[in-house]
Design a protein around this motif. Structure first.
Motif, PDB file in Angstrom:
ATOM      1  N   VAL A  59      34.243 -29.398  -9.160  1.00 26.91           N
ATOM      2  CA  VAL A  59      32.965 -28.846  -9.616  1.00 26.91           C
ATOM      3  C   VAL A  59      32.605 -27.614  -8.780  1.00 26.91           C
ATOM      4  O   VAL A  59      32.208 -26.569  -9.318  1.00 26.91           O
ATOM      5  CB  VAL A  59      31.853 -29.911  -9.535  1.00 26.91           C
TER       6      VAL A  59
ATOM      7  N   GLY B 299      30.209 -24.942 -10.398  1.00 25.13           N
ATOM      8  CA  GLY B 299      29.230 -25.862 -10.946  1.00 25.13           C
ATOM      9  C   GLY B 299      28.377 -26.555  -9.902  1.00 25.13           C
ATOM     10  O   GLY B 299      27.547 -27.409 -10.249  1.00 25.13           O
ATOM     11  N   ASP B 300      28.535 -26.174  -8.625  1.00 20.77           N
ATOM     12  CA  ASP B 300      27.849 -26.905  -7.568  1.00 20.77           C
ATOM     13  C   ASP B 300      26.346 -26.669  -7.538  1.00 20.77           C
ATOM     14  O   ASP B 300      25.617 -27.394  -6.861  1.00 20.77           O
ATOM     15  CB  ASP B 300      28.466 -26.595  -6.197  1.00 20.77           C
TER      16      ASP B 300
ATOM     17  N   ALA C 283      24.506 -27.515  -9.735  1.00 20.17           N
ATOM     18  CA  ALA C 283      23.978 -28.715 -10.398  1.00 20.17           C
ATOM     19  C   ALA C 283      24.216 -29.977  -9.579  1.00 20.17           C
ATOM     20  O   ALA C 283      24.072 -31.089 -10.102  1.00 20.17           O
ATOM     21  CB  ALA C 283      24.613 -28.870 -11.777  1.00 20.17           C
ATOM     22  N   SER C 284      24.545 -29.851  -8.309  1.00 21.14           N
ATOM     23  CA  SER C 284      24.962 -31.016  -7.526  1.00 21.14           C
ATOM     24  C   SER C 284      23.861 -32.069  -7.413  1.00 21.14           C
ATOM     25  O   SER C 284      24.150 -33.278  -7.448  1.00 21.14           O
ATOM     26  CB  SER C 284      25.442 -30.592  -6.134  1.00 21.14           C
TER      27      SER C 284
ATOM     28  N   LEU D 126      23.788 -33.834 -10.733  1.00 19.96           N
ATOM     29  CA  LEU D 126      24.987 -34.664 -10.866  1.00 19.96           C
ATOM     30  C   LEU D 126      24.914 -35.893  -9.968  1.00 19.96           C
ATOM     31  O   LEU D 126      25.374 -36.982 -10.341  1.00 19.96           O
ATOM     32  CB  LEU D 126      26.230 -33.837 -10.545  1.00 19.96           C
TER      33      LEU D 126
ATOM     34  N   ALA E  26      29.546 -28.173 -15.025  1.00 21.98           N
ATOM     35  CA  ALA E  26      28.584 -29.224 -14.707  1.00 21.98           C
ATOM     36  C   ALA E  26      28.486 -30.233 -15.840  1.00 21.98           C
ATOM     37  O   ALA E  26      28.434 -31.449 -15.610  1.00 21.98           O
ATOM     38  CB  ALA E  26      27.207 -28.600 -14.424  1.00 21.98           C
TER      39      ALA E  26
END
Length: 552
Positions: free
Chosen positions: A38, A43-44, A46-47, A50, A121
């Motif tokens: 990710v 995409g991090d 959205a950590s 997630l 994400a």
């Protein structure tokens, strides 16, 4: 402690050497491999989202997954007063799973937040949801994937897309215009054609005026209609001699039931929580999407994304299977030693982990390409590489889940353990949205008609040249295979396998951890072995297993 006395005790033994189940954990935070990919593909951001999602997946939604697969959908053709209702009733756990996914952006995130890493994400959300329950992933996938197809018809899209992309789930059986959020299915396959949709016999005629966006009346049947309680379906039907694409709702504009009748539910090998059905259209109304006769071109935009989600789904099955096998064996001893001290078991577990990570790597690489689809290279890569990933990952998942279940042993074969569900689920992604042969033939057609896709694919491979002599040798062989066009269709599966392995190795070298890329190349590009657990002796299998062990 009192000694065991069979004359006075009802107990026969003390339970020892049985690991605790893998539960009450965060499916995102505990998965360092998922978090790595990710982050690698932007995409991090959205950590936090997630992580919240992963917490619920690893807690109450695991139980919901078991319940939804135990209490299966039930078909009610008529209500108690004799009126035709075509109702499929689901256990509350199914609705719990659907609501959680939709409310957290599973079906909408890239469409509502179109920025770098959005598809990545969203892929992570789908990946984790599949580990709680793959079956409910089917309507979620179709709802997500329908958006590009609906955009072919702006006036219809203006009505439906706000409801499709809303983070609202409404599982009640009422008209779409009374709902804030809807789900979308698809119905293409007919008895006589299967994957050959050009053999379809369903006919559509205009209700009044003909043309894009107008209402048509559909008469015919569909052999497979998955998730029949969706609010509308993308359907192929003939207008004249050619196929056109329609959006067919379950309710008509006047609030009456659209005559789309469910004949029965399929009794499937797996995918149990999801209802799949046979249906008949008896004058069902549907809006024409795009031009008459261009139905395949319209719906292919949806199919491309559902095929991609097959990659996500099978990657998730393998990741969960490897995780379950590694977790179970970490707490169990055999022949006087913990299984993680047994070299042969560690070899098997590392091989399973390696396969799962390679699958996730190319799956996230496609998500990254979707995030950059306006770039011609990325778009061309999607058109060729999705077929490769769909073919390879979905086939590998079948053997992979079986091997993982064997690692767990007899307890993995019973329904109380998730391993048996993963195994029964594995074949569906290989069959759904085009079998292996269909993927091979589609790839050959694309490479022949669109030479830029060939260039984009091999440019991806060339990035890893010089990283390993085995890789360079296999890439040279692969290029020679493509230069020889004689009997290319007969050799299509051989070439697809080579393409998949080269692509996985190239992705691991270009974006992954060096030791994983090295291990994968040694394991998959040297002498070919057909069983898991045949890694070369020089690979640090112990560290690969430790990397994949759930961190709870």
């Amino acid at each position: 402690m009192e000694p065991f006395n069979p004359a006075t005790s009802q107990d026969t033994h003390t339970v020892l050497n049985q690991p605790k189940p893998l539960e009450n954990y965060n499916a995102y935070k505990s998965d360092s491999i998922l978090r790595y990919w990710v982050t690698q593909f932007s995409g991090d951001w959205a950590s936090d989202q997630l992580s919240r999602f992963g917490h619920h997946i690893g807690h109450e939604l695991l139980e919901a997954g078991f319940l939804a697969n135990k209490h299966l959908p039930e078909f009610q053709p008529h209500n108690r007063f004799g009126y035709r209702v075509d109702q499929v009733d689901y256990h509350p756990a199914y609705h719990q799973l659907m609501a959680h996914a939709i409310e957290n952006g599973h079906t909408s995130l890239p469409w509502t937040q179109p920025k770098a890493g959005a598809h990545v994400a969203r892929a992570a959300l789908a990946f984790m949801h599949n580990q709680a329950d793959p079956g409910s992933g089917c309507p979620l996938t179709m709802t997500f994937a329908c958006v590009p197809a609906l955009q072919h018809q702006p006036d219809v899209a203006a009505i439906w897309l706000p409801k499709i992309t809303a983070t609202v789930y409404d599982g009640t059986n009422k008209p779409y215009f009374d709902k804030a959020g809807v789900t979308i299915g698809m119905a293409m396959t007919e008895k006589q054609g299967g994957s050959d949709v050009r053999a379809n016999s369903t006919v559509a005629t205009p209700v009044a005026d003909a043309g894009a966006g107008k209402l048509y009346s559909l008469v015919g049947h569909k052999w497979f209609c998955s998730a029949p309680m969706c609010d509308a379906f993308l359907v192929l039907a003939k207008t004249g001699e050619s196929l056109s694409c329609f959006l067919v709702p379950r309710w008509r504009e006047d609030g009456s039931k659209n005559p789309m009748q469910i004949q029965r539910l399929k009794n499937k090998l797996g995918n149990k929580s999801n209802a799949s059905s046979e249906i008949e259209f008896r004058g069902a109304h549907g809006w024409l999407l795009g031009e008459e006769g261009r139905g395949i071109r319209t719906i292919i935009d949806m199919v491309a994304l559902t095929r991609y989600d097959c990659m996500i789904g099978s990657s998730a099955l393998m990741a969960q299977a490897a995780k379950e096998a590694i977790w179970h064996t970490s707490g169990r001893s055999v022949f006087g030693r913990n299984l993680h001290d047994q070299p042969l078991m560690i070899n098997v577990l590392a091989d399973l982990a390696l396969e799962a990570e390679a699958a996730l790597a190319i799956t996230m690489r496609i998500a990254h390409a979707l995030d950059n689809i306006k770039d011609s290279h990325q778009a061309a890569l999607i058109r060729s590489a999705t077929a490769i990933g769909k073919y390879w990952i979905c086939k590998r998942a079948i053997q992979h889940t079986a091997e993982a279940m064997e690692c767990i042993g007899g307890v993995g074969y019973v329904e109380e353990n998730v391993a048996s569900r993963l195994y029964r689920e594995a074949p569906v992604n290989s069959i759904w949205e085009g079998s292996g042969n269909v993927q091979c033939l589609d790839l050959l057609r694309v490479l022949q008609r669109e030479p830029e896709t060939f260039s984009a694919l091999f440019a991806e491979f060339d990035q890893a040249q010089g990283k390993h002599p085995l890789f360079d040798h296999k890439l040279k062989q692969l290029k020679a295979e493509f230069a020889d066009t004689e009997n290319i269709e007969v050799r299509a599966r051989q070439m697809m396998e080579q393409l998949a392995l080269i692509w996985q190795a190239a992705t691991l070298f270009s974006y992954g951890e060096p030791q994983i890329a090295e291990a994968f190349t040694q394991a998959r590009l040297s002498d070919h072995y057909f069983q898991f657990g045949t890694l070369p002796a020089g690979i640090d299998a112990k560290s690969i297993v430790e990397r994949a062990l759930a961190k709870i």
